[in-house]
Structure formats: structure tokens, C-alpha cells
Write a protein that holds these residues in place. Structure first.
Motif, PDB file in Angstrom:
ATOM      1  N   GLN A  55       2.527  11.844   6.350  1.00  0.00           N
ATOM      2  CA  GLN A  55       1.092  12.016   6.623  1.00  0.00           C
ATOM      3  C   GLN A  55       0.522  13.211   5.867  1.00  0.00           C
ATOM      4  OE1 GLN A  55       1.372  12.143  10.905  1.00  0.00           O
ATOM      5  NE2 GLN A  55       0.315  10.181  11.096  1.00  0.00           N
ATOM      6  N   LEU A  56       1.336  14.262   5.774  1.00  0.00           N
ATOM      7  CA  LEU A  56       0.863  15.468   5.101  1.00  0.00           C
ATOM      8  C   LEU A  56       0.580  15.178   3.614  1.00  0.00           C
ATOM      9  CD1 LEU A  56       0.231  18.475   4.930  1.00  0.00           C
ATOM     10  CD2 LEU A  56       2.647  18.876   4.454  1.00  0.00           C
ATOM     11  N   ILE A  57       1.565  14.587   2.942  1.00  0.00           N
ATOM     12  CA  ILE A  57       1.382  14.316   1.515  1.00  0.00           C
ATOM     13  C   ILE A  57       0.251  13.311   1.315  1.00  0.00           C
ATOM     14  CG2 ILE A  57       2.450  13.357  -0.560  1.00  0.00           C
ATOM     15  CD1 ILE A  57       4.927  14.749   0.109  1.00  0.00           C
ATOM     16  N   PHE A  58       0.206  12.374   2.216  1.00  0.00           N
ATOM     17  CA  PHE A  58      -0.841  11.368   2.142  1.00  0.00           C
ATOM     18  C   PHE A  58      -2.232  11.990   2.177  1.00  0.00           C
ATOM     19  CE2 PHE A  58      -2.660   7.289   2.972  1.00  0.00           C
ATOM     20  CZ  PHE A  58      -1.784   6.500   2.264  1.00  0.00           C
ATOM     21  N   GLU A  64       6.395   7.756  -5.758  1.00  0.00           N
ATOM     22  CA  GLU A  64       5.670   6.626  -5.163  1.00  0.00           C
ATOM     23  C   GLU A  64       4.170   6.743  -5.358  1.00  0.00           C
ATOM     24  OE1 GLU A  64       6.960   3.805  -3.884  1.00  0.00           O
ATOM     25  OE2 GLU A  64       8.802   4.693  -4.672  1.00  0.00           O
ATOM     26  N   VAL A  65       3.665   7.959  -5.275  1.00  0.00           N
ATOM     27  CA  VAL A  65       2.233   8.172  -5.477  1.00  0.00           C
ATOM     28  C   VAL A  65       1.861   7.713  -6.892  1.00  0.00           C
ATOM     29  CG1 VAL A  65       0.430   9.911  -5.754  1.00  0.00           C
ATOM     30  CG2 VAL A  65       2.051  10.084  -3.866  1.00  0.00           C
ATOM     31  N   ARG A  66       2.678   8.135  -7.847  1.00  0.00           N
ATOM     32  CA  ARG A  66       2.427   7.802  -9.244  1.00  0.00           C
ATOM     33  C   ARG A  66       2.369   6.290  -9.433  1.00  0.00           C
ATOM     34  NH1 ARG A  66       5.697   6.429 -13.473  1.00  0.00           N
ATOM     35  NH2 ARG A  66       5.032   7.145 -15.534  1.00  0.00           N
ATOM     36  N   ARG A  67       3.367   5.625  -8.876  1.00  0.00           N
ATOM     37  CA  ARG A  67       3.442   4.177  -9.009  1.00  0.00           C
ATOM     38  C   ARG A  67       2.233   3.486  -8.379  1.00  0.00           C
ATOM     39  NH1 ARG A  67       6.934  -0.168  -9.288  1.00  0.00           N
ATOM     40  NH2 ARG A  67       8.779   0.655  -9.910  1.00  0.00           N
ATOM     41  N   SER A  98       0.848  -1.179   0.000  1.00  0.00           N
ATOM     42  CA  SER A  98       0.000   0.000   0.000  1.00  0.00           C
ATOM     43  C   SER A  98       0.887   1.233   0.000  1.00  0.00           C
ATOM     44  CB  SER A  98      -0.923   0.004   1.206  1.00  0.00           C
ATOM     45  OG  SER A  98      -0.176   0.333   2.349  1.00  0.00           O
ATOM     46  N   LEU A  99       0.301   2.312  -0.453  1.00  0.00           N
ATOM     47  CA  LEU A  99       1.026   3.573  -0.523  1.00  0.00           C
ATOM     48  C   LEU A  99       1.539   3.957   0.869  1.00  0.00           C
ATOM     49  CD1 LEU A  99       1.870   5.808  -2.381  1.00  0.00           C
ATOM     50  CD2 LEU A  99      -0.351   6.869  -2.078  1.00  0.00           C
ATOM     51  N   LYS A 100       0.745   3.625   1.860  1.00  0.00           N
ATOM     52  CA  LYS A 100       1.109   3.979   3.228  1.00  0.00           C
ATOM     53  C   LYS A 100       2.430   3.313   3.633  1.00  0.00           C
ATOM     54  CE  LYS A 100      -0.601   3.737   7.917  1.00  0.00           C
ATOM     55  NZ  LYS A 100      -0.791   2.542   8.719  1.00  0.00           N
ATOM     56  N   GLU A 101       2.527   2.003   3.349  1.00  0.00           N
ATOM     57  CA  GLU A 101       3.761   1.302   3.712  1.00  0.00           C
ATOM     58  C   GLU A 101       4.951   1.904   2.989  1.00  0.00           C
ATOM     59  OE1 GLU A 101       3.017  -2.862   2.887  1.00  0.00           O
ATOM     60  OE2 GLU A 101       1.108  -2.615   3.945  1.00  0.00           O
ATOM     61  N   LYS A 140      -1.156  11.567 -14.116  1.00  0.00           N
ATOM     62  CA  LYS A 140      -0.319  12.746 -14.381  1.00  0.00           C
ATOM     63  C   LYS A 140      -0.944  13.996 -13.780  1.00  0.00           C
ATOM     64  CE  LYS A 140       2.574  12.532 -18.482  1.00  0.00           C
ATOM     65  NZ  LYS A 140       2.568  12.614 -19.941  1.00  0.00           N
ATOM     66  N   ASP A 141      -2.231  14.183 -14.046  1.00  0.00           N
ATOM     67  CA  ASP A 141      -2.926  15.366 -13.545  1.00  0.00           C
ATOM     68  C   ASP A 141      -2.961  15.387 -12.020  1.00  0.00           C
ATOM     69  OD1 ASP A 141      -3.352  15.966 -16.155  1.00  0.00           O
ATOM     70  OD2 ASP A 141      -5.477  15.399 -16.190  1.00  0.00           O
ATOM     71  N   VAL A 142      -3.268  14.238 -11.444  1.00  0.00           N
ATOM     72  CA  VAL A 142      -3.347  14.171  -9.982  1.00  0.00           C
ATOM     73  C   VAL A 142      -1.994  14.512  -9.372  1.00  0.00           C
ATOM     74  CG1 VAL A 142      -3.713  12.641  -8.001  1.00  0.00           C
ATOM     75  CG2 VAL A 142      -5.202  12.460  -9.982  1.00  0.00           C
ATOM     76  N   VAL A 143      -0.947  13.939  -9.936  1.00  0.00           N
ATOM     77  CA  VAL A 143       0.390  14.159  -9.380  1.00  0.00           C
ATOM     78  C   VAL A 143       0.754  15.648  -9.439  1.00  0.00           C
ATOM     79  CG1 VAL A 143       2.850  13.746  -9.810  1.00  0.00           C
ATOM     80  CG2 VAL A 143       1.254  11.819  -9.712  1.00  0.00           C
TER      81      VAL A 143
END
Ligand code: GTP
Ligand code: GTP
Ligand code: MG
Ligand code: MG
Lengths: 306, 294
Positions: A72-75, A33-36, A4-7, A49-52
């Protein structure tokens, strides 16, 4: 296979202190990592792409407060962006002020149209008298399937005469039948079709002009990959969709198509199918969906802090 | 289409730049190949580029197609016809809901019958509404007998019946259509294991072929599906259905490359003849949206 993105975030930011400004470097690493993670959740490439970029804008220069970590902030920003795209509040099915209300179910082969037709009828039994109509005259035993499901759910059913080949004619005839049975809601189950099948898309256009549906609902399998965007876009262009139903959410697909169809067609996701039984239907919840896509629970508590 | 870019432009006469790699990555991801496999393939192509001193994009086209095809062909039985030497040979269709199991059963029955085999179909989806009628309609189209019981009966018992019927009538092949199930439902996966046990009791070599049926539109979840189904039954191949869609079915590259599962057939429509043996080269050309990649 998919962390998961969190890990992932926790690993990246393990050595970072939760104070001061986020550096450009921090943000770049996080966004990679978000993109992946989003791509692995089957969110469309262009949407990712747009979200990132949206996240980059919001995260740049942000002060990190005492009580949260950079991770946590970026999350939180990621989560809020996803919810924003999918639409905050649930949108209910529309009911025509002048009965009968007509819903037309459309989508690719095997996405869940027939099952969802009966699920919706069953849900609308409270306050309405729904009728399900078998307009799939192509797939073997498609009519039987709808009839059996309707019988089990206690929903009136209308189907073609033996030998009938014209789905539009069945849709037309169902109106008189509905009237005679005092049904105020007609749900048209149509045959599965590819968005590029011109002949079959024409059939839907004819059915639309013949039955003036209140809702045209695209049924999308949550296991769909990158193609979801093209499907939503093409059906929307031909028919003017009013909503989407995302099915088979009882599995473990992350559900990226939820973002894709919203971005491509701009119509709300209204309902979520979460099982094979006709009671397995829920209102679509963008917040839960966002948590599912990034793979973590309880975001709301975190948002308070950030 | 505004979302998909034309991949044929990628392999132009221009020099290879960073843009080239970005464009290639995009096209593979849009084809559902997945991030990890895409990155691996790109690293490999970069290595080839240095090794062969390639500077033009166009020169990489054949190299890349070749790389993909050789990865696919490295998996035993890729695109191979079914092994039906046992008598009777049992073929089982498994997969998630709506992927195309029943339709593929019907197409395959018709094809095998055309090859002179005596075929029986087993209606082992006793759960979904009118699944039995659907298979019977296919039996009618293919001219093949369907062994069935009442709805809700035990699927393993239906398969058992079909084996008895095949033995009694000297049939060569049994095609068992099973109910769609999500791989996350352990009770339903156990039902598959039970079917496998029943077959093994009657035919010691077990099922001749266990085919996982996968919709070409499936994204990254397809990998987990294949992996989990293989735990319940010894999967011998993948059928990629609905390949007549514009989706590229790239997930099967990851399935082939990492799980070593061969793709055996592709479904190309809803008609009885729309089933073909898988051809790696055609598949790769479709994935990359390039024709005549040498
Ligand atoms: N697990 C699960 N299965 C579902 C859900 N919705 C539908 N299904 C199953 O998915 C399969 C296909 O559903 P159908 O309703 O027949 O789909 P369809 O779009 O009408 O299919 P065609 O008419 O062939 O195009 C069936 O096995 C359904 O039981 C869901 O929310 N969860
Ligand atoms: N265009 C196209 N449609 C296909 C193909 N294979 C199957 N279909 C359609 O996909 C839908 C689902 O096919 P089924 O054979 O009922 O799928 P299934 O896996 O048996 O479904 P369940 O038993 O409900 O899990 C039907 O509408 C089929 O006509 C194909 O190769 N191309
Ligand atoms: Mg249907
Ligand atoms: Mg079936």
C-alpha cells in the motif's frame, strides 16, 4: 491480459509483514512491477524510467506504519507521482479578454478533432456564442461532417465556398462571419496531419499567425502508444501548444499517453473525450487518470492512512 | 529526436554486453512491441547467441531480423493477397473509431478495380456524421458504385442491399465499410455479429475476408482490440494504417505471434494508391530502424 498493478503487488507482498523499514530488495521487486505495469499502460519508456527513479528515492528508507502494508505504501507513492506529473488541479479553457476568443484544434489523423470541436462549442454555449469553422479541406466529406454535427448540436457553422482550397483563407474569413453573427468564440477544425509532414505543419503555422488563437489544443487518442511523446513534442515545437484533449477514454485503454504528452510538451491536459456524442466531454481529472493507469479505485482513502 | 535512440547503433561491431540487451529492449518497447513479447524475443535471441557462439553485436542483427521475420511468417496468410474466389466475395472492414476503415475501403476498391474486378462498396457506417458522403467521395475517386441508405438506417440492411445489388449486376467483390466502435461496447459488437449473420444467410460461406483496421500509432490496447473484435466476427487479417507515421506499429508482432492473426495490408498515406501488401521484411527493418538487414 493485463493484471492491474494492485493485483501484482498483492501477489508479491503476500508473504511480507507490514512492519518496519522497506528493504532495498522489497523496493527493487516492487519497482520492477511498477515499471512493467506502466509500460503496459503505454506510458512512454523514458517517462517510466524517470517515474521509477522518483519513486525509488521516495520509498527508500521509508518506515511502514502499523495500519498499511508495504504494498500500500509503494502504491500510494506511485499514485502521487503520477498525479504530480499530470498536474493536480484541472485547468479551464482560456477566454480572451478581447473577443473573439479563437481555439485551434490540431492533431494526427482520426484523433477526434472534428468531434471535439463541436463538443467544446456545445460546452461553451453557456455564456458564449461559439462558431465552428471547417478548415479541413482535404479529407473527403470533412466539411459535411462538421456541418452535420454542428447543426445537431445547435452551433453556428462556417465553411469554405465550393472549390476553396486554402484553409488559412477560410480561417481568416471566419472572423468577419463571426462578427456579423455576434459570435465571440471561434473554433477552427483543421485537417489531420502527421507531425513530420512539413508542408502541412507550415499550413498550421500560417493559420496561427493569421488568426492569433487563444488556445491551440492538441487532440490525442488515448489508445496511442509510445509515439505520443514524439507527436506532442513536434506539434508543441512548431506551434506552441496551450493544452491537450485526450479522446476515446470511453474504451479500456489505460491512458499512458496522458503522462507522455504532459512530460513532452509541458502543457496541461484540459479535457477528456468519453464518447462519440457531442455531449461526451469532461474536464480532465488527473486523479482519476492516475487510478486508471495503475488500475485501481479509491486511492484517496489510502493516502490518508499513509 | 531526443526520445528515440538510433537503433542502428545497437548492432555495431562492439561486443555484446548487458547494455546491448537494455538498448534492444528499449527500442522494441518504443516500437510498441509490448513488454511480454519483447522479453520473449530477447530470451530467444540470447539462446541463438549461445548456440551460434556469437560475440559481436553486429552479428546478431541478421539473426534478430530473421527471428522476427520467421515468427511473422509462421502465421498463415501473412502478407497474402485477399482470397476473392467466391462470387460475390464480401470484404468487411472493422475497427475502433478513426483507425482508417473508410479510407482503406476506398483504396482497396480502387486497387481491386484496377485488377479488373467489378467492385461495389456498402456504406454500412450509417452512424457517424457524413460517413456516407465520405465513402461516396471515395467511390467517386475509385470509380466504384456505393450502395447506401439514409443515415441511422440498419447497417445489416445496407449490407443485404449490397449483396442483392452484386448478385443482380454480377459484381465480384463487395467492400463493406462499418462504423468505428470501441470493442468495449457490447451492443455495437452485437451489431457486427448481426451483419455477419445476414451475410451468411445470403452467402453460406460467409464473408470472404474480415479485416480489422489498426492505426500504426496504437499501443498495447491494440492487442485487446484485435482479440475482442475476433469474438464478434471471424477476423481473417489486419490492415496496419498510417504506417507513413514514424510510429513502428510493433503491436502487430504481439497480435501475429499470440493471436495468430496475419497482417495483410499496410496504409502508407491518404492517397488512393497508398495501400500495399504487408511485407514482413520491410516491416521488421522499419521496426528496428535498420536498412538492409540481410
Ligand atoms: N468512442 C469515442 N469515439 C470518439 C471520441 N471522439 C471522437 N470519436 C470518434 O473517432 C472518430 C474520429 O473522430 P473525428 O472527430 O472525425 O477525428 P478527426 O481528428 O477530426 O479525424 P480527421 O479529420 O480524419 O483527422 C469518429 O468515429 C468519432 O466519432 C470519443 O471520445 N469516444
Ligand atoms: N497518413 C495516413 N492517414 C491515413 C491513412 N489511412 C487513413 N488515414 C486518415 O485517417 C483519418 C481517419 O480515416 P477514416 O478512413 O475516416 O477512418 P475510419 O476508421 O473510417 O473512421 P470512423 O469511421 O470515424 O471510425 C482520415 O483523416 C484519413 O485520411 C494512412 O495510411 N496514412
Ligand atoms: Mg476531422
Ligand atoms: Mg469511417
Amino acid at each position: 491480459m493485463f493484471d492491474s498493478l494492485k493485483e501484482r503487488f498483492e501477489n508479491i507482498f503476500a508473504n511480507l509483514r507490514g512492519k518496519g523499514k522497506l528493504t532495498e530488495e522489497d523496493i527493487n521487486i516492487a519497482l520492477r512491477e511498477v515499471r512493467r505495469a506502466l509500460l503496459e499502460a503505454d506510458v512512454n519508456f523514458k517517462v517510466v524510467k524517470d517515474v521509477v527513479e522518483a519513486i525509488r528515492t521516495r520509498a527508500t528508507g521509508r518506515q511502514v506504519v502499523e495500519s498499511v502494508t508495504p504494498s500500500q505504501l509503494i502504491f500510494t507513492i506511485v499514485y502521487e507521482e503520477l498525479v504530480r506529473i499530470m498536474g493536480d488541479a484541472p485547468v479551464p479553457l482560456a477566454v480572451s479578454p478581447k473577443p473573439p476568443t479563437v481555439y485551434m484544434m490540431v492533431g494526427l489523423q482520426g484523433s477526434g478533432k472534428t468531434t471535439t470541436s463541436v463538443k467544446i462549442a456545445r460546452r461553451m454555449l453557456k455564456g458564449h456564442k461559439p462558431l465552428v469553422v471547417a478548415c479541413d479541406l482535404r479529407r473527403p466529406a470533412a466539411v459535411d461532417q462538421l456541418r452535420v454535427l454542428a447543426e445537431k448540436a445547435g452551433v453556428p457553422f462556417f465553411g469554405p465556398e465550393p472549390g476553396e482550397r486554402d484553409a488559412v483563407a477560410v480561417a481568416k474569413k471566419s472572423r468577419a462571419f463571426a462578427e456579423s453573427r455576434l459570435c465571440d468564440l471561434i473554433i477552427l477544425d483543421t485537417a489531420g496531419r502527421l507531425q513530420l509532414d512539413d508542408e502541412l505543419m507550415c499550413e498550421l503555422e500560417e493559420m496561427k499567425s493569421a488568426s492569433e488563437p487563444t488556445e491551440i489544443l492538441l487532440v490525442v487518442d488515448s489508445m496511442t502508444g509510445q509515439e505520443a511523446v514524439n507527436v506532442a513534442d513536434a506539434f508543441n515545437k512548431r506551434l506552441g501548444l496551450t493544452g491537450v484533449v485526450l479522446t476515446k477514454l470511453d474504451g479500456d485503454a489505460r491512458g499512458g499517453p496522458a503522462l507522455a504528452v504532459r512530460a513532452a510538451a509541458g502543457v496541461p491536459i484540459k479535457l477528456a473525450g468519453c464518447g462519440e456524442k457531442t455531449e461526451d466531454l469532461e474536464l480532465f481529472d488527473a486523479r482519476r487518470m492516475a487510478q486508471r493507469i495503475i488500475g485501481m479505485g479509491d486511492m484517496e482513502g489510502l493516502i490518508e492512512k499513509v | 529526436n531526443k526520445w528515440t535512440q538510433s537503433v542502428s547503433n545497437i548492432f555495431s561491431d562492439d561486443p555484446v554486453t548487458d547494455d546491448f540487451w537494455d538498448e534492444l529492449e528499449e527500442s522494441l518497447i518504443l516500437g510498441d512491441v509490448g513488454v511480454d513479447t519483447t522479453e520473449e524475443l530477447i530470451t530467444e535471441l540470447k539462446r541463438i547467441m549461445v548456440e551460434r557462439r556469437i560475440t559481436k553485436r553486429g552479428e546478431l542483427k541478421a539473426e534478430f531480423a530473421g527471428l522476427l521475420v520467421s515468427r511473422l511468417e509462421a502465421v498463415p496468410k501473412m502478407g497474402a493477397p485477399l482470397d476473392l474466389s467466391a462470387k460475390p466475395s464480401v470484404i468487411i472492414m472493422i475497427g475502433v473509431n478513426g483507425s482508417g476503415k473508410t479510407t482503406t475501403s476506398g483504396k482497396l476498391a480502387s486497387q481491386l478495380k484496377g485488377e479488373g474486378k467489378r467492385v461495389i462498396m456498402a456504406a454500412a457506417d450509417t452512424f457517424r456524421a457524413a460517413a456516407i458522403e465520405q465513402l461516396k467521395a471515395w467511390g467517386g475517386r475509385a470509380g466504384v458504385r456505393v450502395v447506401a441508405q439514409a443515415p441511422e438506417s440498419d447497417p445489416a440492411a445496407v449490407v443485404y442491399d449490397s449483396i442483392m445489388a452484386a448478385k443482380a449486376s454480377g459484381a465480384d467483390v463487395i467492400i463493406a465499410d462499418t462504423a468505428g466502435r470501441l470493442h468495449t461496447k457490447s451492443n455495437l459488437m452485437e451489431e457486427l455479429s448481426k451483419i455477419a449473420r445476414v451475410i451468411k444467410r445470403e452467402i453460406p460461406e460467409g464473408p470472404a475476408e474480415v479485416l480489422i483496421v489498426l492505426d500504426a500509432v496504437t499501443g498495447q490496447n491494440g492487442f485487446i482490440q484485435a482479440e475482442t473484435f475476433a469474438k464478434a466476427m471471424p477476423v481473417t487479417g489486419v490492415v496496419l494504417t498510417k504506417f507513413d507515421n514514424t510510429s513502428k506499429g510493433g503491436i502487430v508482432i504481439a497480435i501475429a505471434d499470440r493471436l495468430k492473426m496475419p497482417i495483410r495490408y499496410v496504409g502508407l498515406g491518404e492517397g488512393v494508391d497508398d495501400l500495399q501488401l504487408f511485407e514482413p521484411k520491410t516491416f521488421v527493418e522499419t521496426l528496428l530502424d535498420v536498412r538492409d538487414a540481410e
